[in-house]
Design an enzyme around this catalytic site. Structure first.
Site, PDB file in Angstrom:
ATOM      1  CE  LYS A 174       4.932  -2.192  11.731  1.00  0.00           C
ATOM      2  NZ  LYS A 174       5.083  -3.201  10.918  1.00  0.00           N
ATOM      3  CD  GLN A 175       2.150   1.573  10.036  1.00  0.00           C
ATOM      4  OE1 GLN A 175       3.341   1.405   9.997  1.00  0.00           O
ATOM      5  NE2 GLN A 175       1.201   1.286   8.971  1.00  0.00           N
ATOM      6  CD1 TRP A 192       0.615  -0.175   3.173  1.00  0.00           C
ATOM      7  CD2 TRP A 192      -0.871   1.318   3.365  1.00  0.00           C
ATOM      8  NE1 TRP A 192       0.917   0.261   4.384  1.00  0.00           N
ATOM      9  CE2 TRP A 192       0.002   1.069   4.696  1.00  0.00           C
ATOM     10  CE3 TRP A 192      -1.566   2.171   3.568  1.00  0.00           C
ATOM     11  CZ2 TRP A 192      -0.158   1.796   6.011  1.00  0.00           C
ATOM     12  CZ3 TRP A 192      -1.985   2.892   4.814  1.00  0.00           C
ATOM     13  CH2 TRP A 192      -1.092   2.700   5.719  1.00  0.00           C
ATOM     14  CG  ASP A 193       4.555   0.687   1.730  1.00  0.00           C
ATOM     15  OD1 ASP A 193       3.939   0.066   1.971  1.00  0.00           O
ATOM     16  OD2 ASP A 193       5.713   1.059   2.493  1.00  0.00           O
ATOM     17  CD  GLU A 216       1.736  -4.283   9.116  1.00  0.00           C
ATOM     18  OE1 GLU A 216       1.205  -4.017   7.711  1.00  0.00           O
ATOM     19  OE2 GLU A 216       2.789  -4.218   9.438  1.00  0.00           O
TER      20      GLU A 216
END
Length: 787
Positions: free
Chosen positions: A614-615, A363-364, A501
């Site tokens: 995580k983010q 997806w980056d 994640e």
């Protein structure tokens, strides 16, 4: 780097010397000194990568010292062989050069480096190197190189080599060739995977040729090269071609004089059977090499530099008052420029700088990388989206394997679009655990469509929408309609992984559900619009993909009733069902590099039982749809989730930088920006050796343009809400918007805007909630007034 006088090198034109000279200091990335460290060596190789979108070559030292991980990677060349899944193939090398005297190789791992420096000229796309060695026998030699791959012609490469014996005279043997003995990393340390086998090797008086073929897919890769001593002219030397297995080597022996410089040139042509019929690759490669030689190096280098100048003219962003930020920003833009595909293809999570993450596409690409190309090089963006269109068959297979309708884009994609996510932890992590992202991280389906919609909205490319985009949008909408589950009055999406994640197998992830809500509404609106304006195209597409009118109504119903957990009192969106019931921790301590330290008692085995993430997840949702949330909601969610984020992903810092600006947390935003801008330059996660972090690179550009520049588009209106850090004196950037060019310069007291257009028109602009009507082709100066 020493500049040679035209008298000393009479054969090399003054023009060519100037072409290869260094740009001014702000365009240079210097790496001085040599450390006998595998990690340090490989970090430099990643940072000093050169490329042109078709191929990248890591910045490895030509003699390949112990611990190196040199490599060349070509866009779209994947193979499985005995690897667990299909992966990006390391291709044969043509940049290896070694110098031998009295049976001893001049190499940084065995000789003393009196001086050593590599310099990447980012403005010109040229990698320079200058090393002075002392070997164990006391002989001192200076070795200089300049190498490039042409930006104007994907298939050409060039290398200049200079050798100067400093304190001795005598025979020097110089080896170079075409190296087919290349291997990918294996799963375990020191394990390797061989993807190529030899098909053909040829030599002639003026050329060398190597052709390899991938073991599973049968993709042929050819390299043709010439190697010669060009100065002194007509100097007596011996040439001896040698073949060692899958390696062709050309040895030149010269009787060298102390203090005299000897110059060699290598010209290379790289092709694959994707551009040429397999049975004509030898002929085509050699003919192309001969044309390169006839046209001459100066002419090709001049075209290369002109192309670079044009690229930088469009994409350069100027920050005055902050040299560190400016240099880091240019490094990140350089990485984007050398990876933009020139044909339909996508960009992997590590670009083409290594086979990190197996070269797979995540997806980056659409969320972090694609926007740069949409706003600067729309044709390149179109190539990237055509990759997604061309892999729809694989996406349909992914959906069918899971028992769903339509098309499901793979979490990790390669040549066909079928999911190639490894079943076990990647080699980057060096431990073994099950991977669920390929089965559960379904938000990528809508991430791809987000990128396609942004491309259409910014460029107005209706031909792409009709020919490709609608099929992508409708097939993926069919997937979501079959994926959701109805419970009561709501639709739910169960057993997913969001961008965070750390938490697997969750229900109703906010980011995923919001993306699906937007995706299905978009599908409904587009269907309605095309039904009214181009019914013939819609009928043909509906017949092709089996689309029924009843489905369209269900998309709108799902969009209106999909579950999102929002607390109107706190203004918080719950990241997923039950998230607020998890044990709560906040991150309060940081290490010497300012990385978050997990609270006592929390580790990566039990972190899923906590609210630590995580983010960015909820914040990512808000960032992609800034006009859908109030400033109060943005502040509340930023303040809550930011202090619970471990930033264990290179994707995280840029999102927090942009959201920090949107939420009014400006000091934090600048710090996050500098982390993402320096992510690879300072090896923040200590894994740059494994390749450049493409999402951080794209996120750096977005943070400057969307964040500090405050730039966005809403319908047919420009929106600007900039904020300059105190040390920045000004910020200038330009972007494409439809057939227009928008030039913006922001100062602390004013904003200059020029919209260039082929037609005279007035364009609405929202600036700090005030609306202006700007005439095209005229500079407008408006007040800078942050709230």
């Amino acid at each position: 780097m020493e500049q040679s006088s035209s008298k000393r090198y009479a054969h090399v034109s003054a023009e060519n010397e100037q072409l290869l000279s260094l740009s001014s200091e702000e365009w240079l990335l210097r790496r001085k000194g040599f450390r006998h460290s595998e990690r340090s060596l490989q970090v430099n190789e990643s940072l000093l990568t050169i490329g042109n979108g078709y191929l990248n070559i890591r910045g490895s030292l030509e003699e390949l010292p112990q611990g190196h991980y040199g490599g060349m990677y070509i866009s779209g060349i994947y193979d499985k062989s005995e690897a667990a899944v299909e992966e990006l193939v390391k291709c044969p090398m043509w940049t290896d050069v070694s110098v031998w005297v009295e049976g001893h190789k001049f190499c940084l791992s065995t000789c003393k480096a009196i001086s050593h420096e590599q310099i990447l000229d980012m403005r010109k796309g040229i990698l320079h190197r200058r090393t002075t060695f002392r070997n164990p026998h006391g002989k001192i030699l200076t070795f200089e190189t300049a190498r490039l791959v042409c930006l104007h012609d994907d298939h050409l490469g060039y290398m200049l080599v200079k050798i100067t014996p400093r304190n001795f005279s005598g025979p020097i043997r110089v080896f170079t060739g075409l190296n087919g003995e290349v291997f990918n990393r294996g799963y375990f340390p020191n394990e390797t995977v061989k993807h190529l086998h030899l098909e053909r090797i040829e030599r002639g008086k003026t050329f060398m040729y190597l052709e390899m073929k991938t073991r599973e897919r049968g993709i042929r890769i050819s390299e043709a090269a010439s190697w010669k001593l060009v100065y002194p002219r007509n100097y007596n030397h011996q040439v001896e071609p040698r073949i060692y297995g899958e390696k062709f080597t050309n040895e030149i022996t010269i009787e060298a004089e102390k203090g005299k410089t000897y110059i060699f040139e290598k010209l290379a042509v790289v092709l694959t059977c994707k551009e040429s019929e397999a049975d004509r690759m030898f002929t085509k490669g050699i003919c192309r090499l001969k044309r390169f030689i006839r046209k001459g190096v100066p002419a090709e280098v001049q075209s290369h530099l002109a192309t670079w100048e044009k690229k930088w003219q469009q994409s350069d962003i100027v920050i005055t008052g902050d040299e560190k930020a400016q240099h880091a920003l240019r490094f990140n833009i350089y990485q984007l420029l050398i990876n933009g595909p020139t044909k339909p293809a996508s960009i992997g999570a590590k670009f083409l700088s290594s086979e990190g993450y197996l070269g797979h596409i995540f997806w980056d690409t659409e969320i972090f990388i694609l926007p740069f190309f949409i706003y600067n090089f729309p044709e390149t963006a179109r190539n990237m989206l055509l990759y997604r269109y061309n892999t729809l068959e694989g996406a349909k297979k992914n959906a069918a394997k899971k028992g769903f309708a339509g098309a499901k884009y793979a979490w990790e994609s390669a040549s066909t679009g079928e999911d190639v996510t490894p079943r076990f932890a990647s080699k980057l992590e060096r431990n073994i655990r099950l991977i669920y992202t390929g089965m559960e991280e379904d938000h990528i389906v809508s991430d791809v469509i987000y990128g396609a919609e942004k491309y259409f909205r910014v460029t107005g490319d209706e031909r792409f929408l009709i020919d490709h985009g609608l099929e992508m949008i409708f097939l993926t909408a069919k997937f979501w309609a079959s994926r959701v589950e109805k419970h009561g009055d709501c639709y739910e999406i169960r057993c997913v992984i969001g961008p965070d994640e750390f938490h697997e197998h969750v229900n109703n992830n906010a980011y995923t559900n919001f993306m699906v809500r937007w995706h299905l509404k978009l599908s409904y609106l587009l269907y309605t619009y095309i039904r009214k304006n181009n019914p013939g195209s819609l009928d043909r597409l509906a017949e092709k993909i089996g689309l029924r009118h009843q489905e369209i109504e269900s998309w709108l119903d799902i969009s209106r009733n999909i579950k999102l957990n929002f607390d109107p009192e706190t203004k918080l969106y719950e990241q997923f069902d039950g998230y607020f019931k998890l044990k709560d921790y906040v991150i309060e301590t940081f290490d010497r590099k300012n990385h978050p330290i997990l609270p006592r008692g929390v580790n990566y085995r039990n972190i899923h039982l906590t609210r630590l993430i995580k983010q960015a997840d909820v914040l990512a949702m808000m960032l992609l749809f800034p006009h859908a949330f109030s400033e109060e909601e943005m502040r509340a969610n930023f303040d809550f989730y930011e202090q619970r984020t471990a930033h264990n992903s290179s994707l995280s810092h840029c999102m927090h930088a942009m959201m920090g600006l949107a939420a009014g947390r400006r000091a934090k935003a600048y710090n996050y920006f500098m982390k993402t801008a320096l992510f690879d330059l300072e090896n923040i996660h200590e894994n740059t050796a494994l390749g450049i972090h493409a999402a951080a690179v794209g996120g750096t550009w977005q943070t400057v343009v969307y964040g500090f520049g405050g730039f966005s588009i809403k319908s047919d209106r420009l929106v600007l809400k900039p904020w300059l850090p105190k040390k920045w004196e000004s910020l200038s950037f330009r972007v494409h918007w439809k057939e227009r060019m928008v030039n913006v310069t922001i100062y602390h007291d004013r904003i200059s805007i020029l919209i260039s257009s082929d037609v005279d028109l007035n364009i609405p602009l929202s600036l700090y909630r005030k609306t202006y009507l700007l005439a095209a082709n005229k500079e407008h100066v408006l007040p800078y007034c942050t709230q």
